[in-house]
Scaffold this motif. Structure first.
Motif, PDB file in Angstrom:
ATOM      1  N   ALA A  33      53.130  36.459  52.851  1.00 34.99           N
ATOM      2  CA  ALA A  33      54.320  36.137  52.061  1.00 34.99           C
ATOM      3  C   ALA A  33      53.941  35.356  50.804  1.00 34.99           C
ATOM      4  O   ALA A  33      54.464  35.626  49.712  1.00 34.99           O
ATOM      5  N   ALA A  34      53.034  34.409  50.957  1.00 30.79           N
ATOM      6  CA  ALA A  34      52.588  33.640  49.793  1.00 30.79           C
ATOM      7  C   ALA A  34      51.864  34.542  48.804  1.00 30.79           C
ATOM      8  O   ALA A  34      52.054  34.431  47.594  1.00 30.79           O
ATOM      9  N   ARG A  35      51.073  35.452  49.324  1.00 29.47           N
ATOM     10  CA  ARG A  35      50.342  36.383  48.470  1.00 29.47           C
ATOM     11  C   ARG A  35      51.332  37.256  47.699  1.00 29.47           C
ATOM     12  O   ARG A  35      51.178  37.499  46.512  1.00 29.47           O
ATOM     13  N   ASN A  36      52.364  37.729  48.363  1.00 28.67           N
ATOM     14  CA  ASN A  36      53.344  38.600  47.718  1.00 28.67           C
ATOM     15  C   ASN A  36      54.152  37.864  46.648  1.00 28.67           C
ATOM     16  O   ASN A  36      54.658  38.485  45.721  1.00 28.67           O
ATOM     17  N   ALA A  37      54.275  36.564  46.764  1.00 27.06           N
ATOM     18  CA  ALA A  37      55.014  35.763  45.785  1.00 27.06           C
ATOM     19  C   ALA A  37      54.110  35.252  44.662  1.00 27.06           C
ATOM     20  O   ALA A  37      54.585  34.615  43.720  1.00 27.06           O
ATOM     21  N   PHE A  38      52.823  35.545  44.737  1.00 27.93           N
ATOM     22  CA  PHE A  38      51.835  34.994  43.809  1.00 27.93           C
ATOM     23  C   PHE A  38      51.910  35.702  42.460  1.00 27.93           C
ATOM     24  O   PHE A  38      51.815  36.921  42.376  1.00 27.93           O
ATOM     25  N   ASP A  39      52.072  34.932  41.408  1.00 25.21           N
ATOM     26  CA  ASP A  39      52.077  35.448  40.035  1.00 25.21           C
ATOM     27  C   ASP A  39      50.713  35.143  39.432  1.00 25.21           C
ATOM     28  O   ASP A  39      50.389  33.972  39.189  1.00 25.21           O
ATOM     29  N   ARG A  42      50.883  33.170  36.111  1.00 26.35           N
ATOM     30  CA  ARG A  42      51.338  31.774  36.209  1.00 26.35           C
ATOM     31  C   ARG A  42      51.471  31.385  37.683  1.00 26.35           C
ATOM     32  O   ARG A  42      52.579  31.270  38.209  1.00 26.35           O
ATOM     33  N   PRO A  43      50.334  31.203  38.359  1.00 28.18           N
ATOM     34  CA  PRO A  43      50.416  30.875  39.786  1.00 28.18           C
ATOM     35  C   PRO A  43      51.043  29.495  40.007  1.00 28.18           C
ATOM     36  O   PRO A  43      50.606  28.508  39.415  1.00 28.18           O
ATOM     37  N   GLU A  78      39.091  29.836  51.506  1.00 29.45           N
ATOM     38  CA  GLU A  78      39.505  28.491  51.102  1.00 29.45           C
ATOM     39  C   GLU A  78      38.566  27.950  50.025  1.00 29.45           C
ATOM     40  O   GLU A  78      39.014  27.395  49.016  1.00 29.45           O
ATOM     41  N   GLN A  79      37.268  28.115  50.227  1.00 30.81           N
ATOM     42  CA  GLN A  79      36.304  27.596  49.260  1.00 30.81           C
ATOM     43  C   GLN A  79      36.416  28.306  47.918  1.00 30.81           C
ATOM     44  O   GLN A  79      36.355  27.671  46.861  1.00 30.81           O
ATOM     45  N   ARG A  80      36.603  29.617  47.949  1.00 29.95           N
ATOM     46  CA  ARG A  80      36.775  30.365  46.693  1.00 29.95           C
ATOM     47  C   ARG A  80      38.046  29.938  45.970  1.00 29.95           C
ATOM     48  O   ARG A  80      38.075  29.827  44.753  1.00 29.95           O
ATOM     49  N   LEU A  81      39.101  29.705  46.742  1.00 31.87           N
ATOM     50  CA  LEU A  81      40.349  29.233  46.144  1.00 31.87           C
ATOM     51  C   LEU A  81      40.143  27.866  45.501  1.00 31.87           C
ATOM     52  O   LEU A  81      40.608  27.617  44.383  1.00 31.87           O
ATOM     53  N   ARG A  82      39.429  27.002  46.180  1.00 33.69           N
ATOM     54  CA  ARG A  82      39.170  25.669  45.642  1.00 33.69           C
ATOM     55  C   ARG A  82      38.387  25.757  44.334  1.00 33.69           C
ATOM     56  O   ARG A  82      38.666  25.018  43.384  1.00 33.69           O
ATOM     57  N   VAL A  83      37.420  26.668  44.261  1.00 40.90           N
ATOM     58  CA  VAL A  83      36.653  26.851  43.022  1.00 40.90           C
ATOM     59  C   VAL A  83      37.577  27.309  41.899  1.00 40.90           C
ATOM     60  O   VAL A  83      37.527  26.780  40.787  1.00 40.90           O
ATOM     61  N   LEU A  84      38.427  28.293  42.186  1.00 41.35           N
ATOM     62  CA  LEU A  84      39.344  28.787  41.152  1.00 41.35           C
ATOM     63  C   LEU A  84      40.241  27.675  40.622  1.00 41.35           C
ATOM     64  O   LEU A  84      40.546  27.633  39.424  1.00 41.35           O
ATOM     65  N   THR A  85      40.659  26.782  41.491  1.00 38.61           N
ATOM     66  CA  THR A  85      41.576  25.726  41.058  1.00 38.61           C
ATOM     67  C   THR A  85      40.893  24.630  40.257  1.00 38.61           C
ATOM     68  O   THR A  85      41.583  23.785  39.700  1.00 38.61           O
ATOM     69  N   THR A  86      39.577  24.653  40.177  1.00 41.33           N
ATOM     70  CA  THR A  86      38.887  23.626  39.376  1.00 41.33           C
ATOM     71  C   THR A  86      38.900  23.953  37.890  1.00 41.33           C
ATOM     72  O   THR A  86      38.646  23.087  37.072  1.00 41.33           O
ATOM     73  N   PHE A  87      39.222  25.191  37.546  1.00 43.25           N
ATOM     74  CA  PHE A  87      39.223  25.603  36.146  1.00 43.25           C
ATOM     75  C   PHE A  87      40.578  25.336  35.506  1.00 43.25           C
ATOM     76  O   PHE A  87      41.617  25.398  36.161  1.00 43.25           O
ATOM     77  N   ALA A  91      41.683  33.725  34.688  1.00 41.87           N
ATOM     78  CA  ALA A  91      42.183  35.034  34.253  1.00 41.87           C
ATOM     79  C   ALA A  91      42.912  35.714  35.406  1.00 41.87           C
ATOM     80  O   ALA A  91      42.516  35.576  36.570  1.00 41.87           O
ATOM     81  N   PRO A  92      43.964  36.446  35.086  1.00 46.27           N
ATOM     82  CA  PRO A  92      44.690  37.176  36.134  1.00 46.27           C
ATOM     83  C   PRO A  92      43.780  38.076  36.977  1.00 46.27           C
ATOM     84  O   PRO A  92      43.984  38.220  38.180  1.00 46.27           O
ATOM     85  N   GLN A  93      42.747  38.636  36.345  1.00 51.59           N
ATOM     86  CA  GLN A  93      41.821  39.499  37.083  1.00 51.59           C
ATOM     87  C   GLN A  93      41.069  38.716  38.163  1.00 51.59           C
ATOM     88  O   GLN A  93      40.763  39.254  39.220  1.00 51.59           O
ATOM     89  N   GLU A  94      40.772  37.453  37.886  1.00 51.17           N
ATOM     90  CA  GLU A  94      40.095  36.616  38.884  1.00 51.17           C
ATOM     91  C   GLU A  94      41.022  36.337  40.058  1.00 51.17           C
ATOM     92  O   GLU A  94      40.605  36.356  41.218  1.00 51.17           O
ATOM     93  N   TRP A  95      42.279  36.054  39.753  1.00 53.68           N
ATOM     94  CA  TRP A  95      43.256  35.857  40.826  1.00 53.68           C
ATOM     95  C   TRP A  95      43.413  37.141  41.634  1.00 53.68           C
ATOM     96  O   TRP A  95      43.482  37.107  42.870  1.00 53.68           O
ATOM     97  N   GLU A  96      43.480  38.286  40.958  1.00 55.86           N
ATOM     98  CA  GLU A  96      43.628  39.571  41.651  1.00 55.86           C
ATOM     99  C   GLU A  96      42.454  39.823  42.589  1.00 55.86           C
ATOM    100  O   GLU A  96      42.640  40.320  43.703  1.00 55.86           O
ATOM    101  N   ALA A  97      41.253  39.496  42.144  1.00 55.48           N
ATOM    102  CA  ALA A  97      40.074  39.680  42.996  1.00 55.48           C
ATOM    103  C   ALA A  97      40.184  38.816  44.251  1.00 55.48           C
ATOM    104  O   ALA A  97      39.904  39.277  45.369  1.00 55.48           O
ATOM    105  N   TRP A  98      40.600  37.566  44.071  1.00 53.19           N
ATOM    106  CA  TRP A  98      40.748  36.677  45.234  1.00 53.19           C
ATOM    107  C   TRP A  98      41.869  37.180  46.152  1.00 53.19           C
ATOM    108  O   TRP A  98      41.716  37.187  47.378  1.00 53.19           O
TER     109      TRP A  98
END
Length: 124
Positions: A33-39, A42-43, A78-87, A91-98
């Motif tokens: 559900a969280a994934r489906n609501a993810f923009d 603009r996350p 979780e670790q990959r998400l934490r890395v993404l949030t440090t920036f 880019a939307p493509q990075e979020w899409e990959a995750w």
């Protein structure tokens, strides 16, 4: 008395294992559900926090209840998400990959969370 205490302990542990296994569909549903609501453009920070919290909980408890691979995969996400949030910007493509990795995790966990993970070359 020690045998009785051991039996009580293992009975309680089995009960907790069953409870954990029974809660997995709901937990995986929360991730979906969280994934489906993810923009990806603009996350929402609250959604990222929710995803992190669910993955962190799974990573920390899954192995205790016999779901070692599930825990390992949750920890990697979780670790990959934490890395993404440090920036400052992602880019939307990075979020899409995750999110694609999250999709694989949820789909796999919904079918058989004790099976080998897709594309896992470790043979675990």
């Amino acid at each position: 008395m020690s045998a009785s205490a051991d039996a009580d302990f293992f009975a309680r542990l089995a009960e907790l294992n069953d409870k954990f296994a029974g809660s997995l569909p709901q937990t995986l549903g929360r991730l979906a559900a969280a994934r489906n609501a993810f923009d990806t453009h603009r996350p929402p920070p609250a959604l990222i926090e929710q995803l992190h919290a669910v993955l962190h909980t799974l990573a920390g408890s899954a192995a205790t209840f016999g779901f070692r691979i599930l825990g390992q995969q949750a920890r990697m996400l979780e670790q990959r998400l934490r890395v993404l949030t440090t920036f400052d910007a992602v880019a939307p493509q990075e979020w899409e990959a995750w999110l694609s990795e999250l999709d694989v995790f949820v789909a796999w966990g919904s079918v058989d969370p004790k099976a080998a993970y897709p594309n896992d070359e470790t043979g675990a």
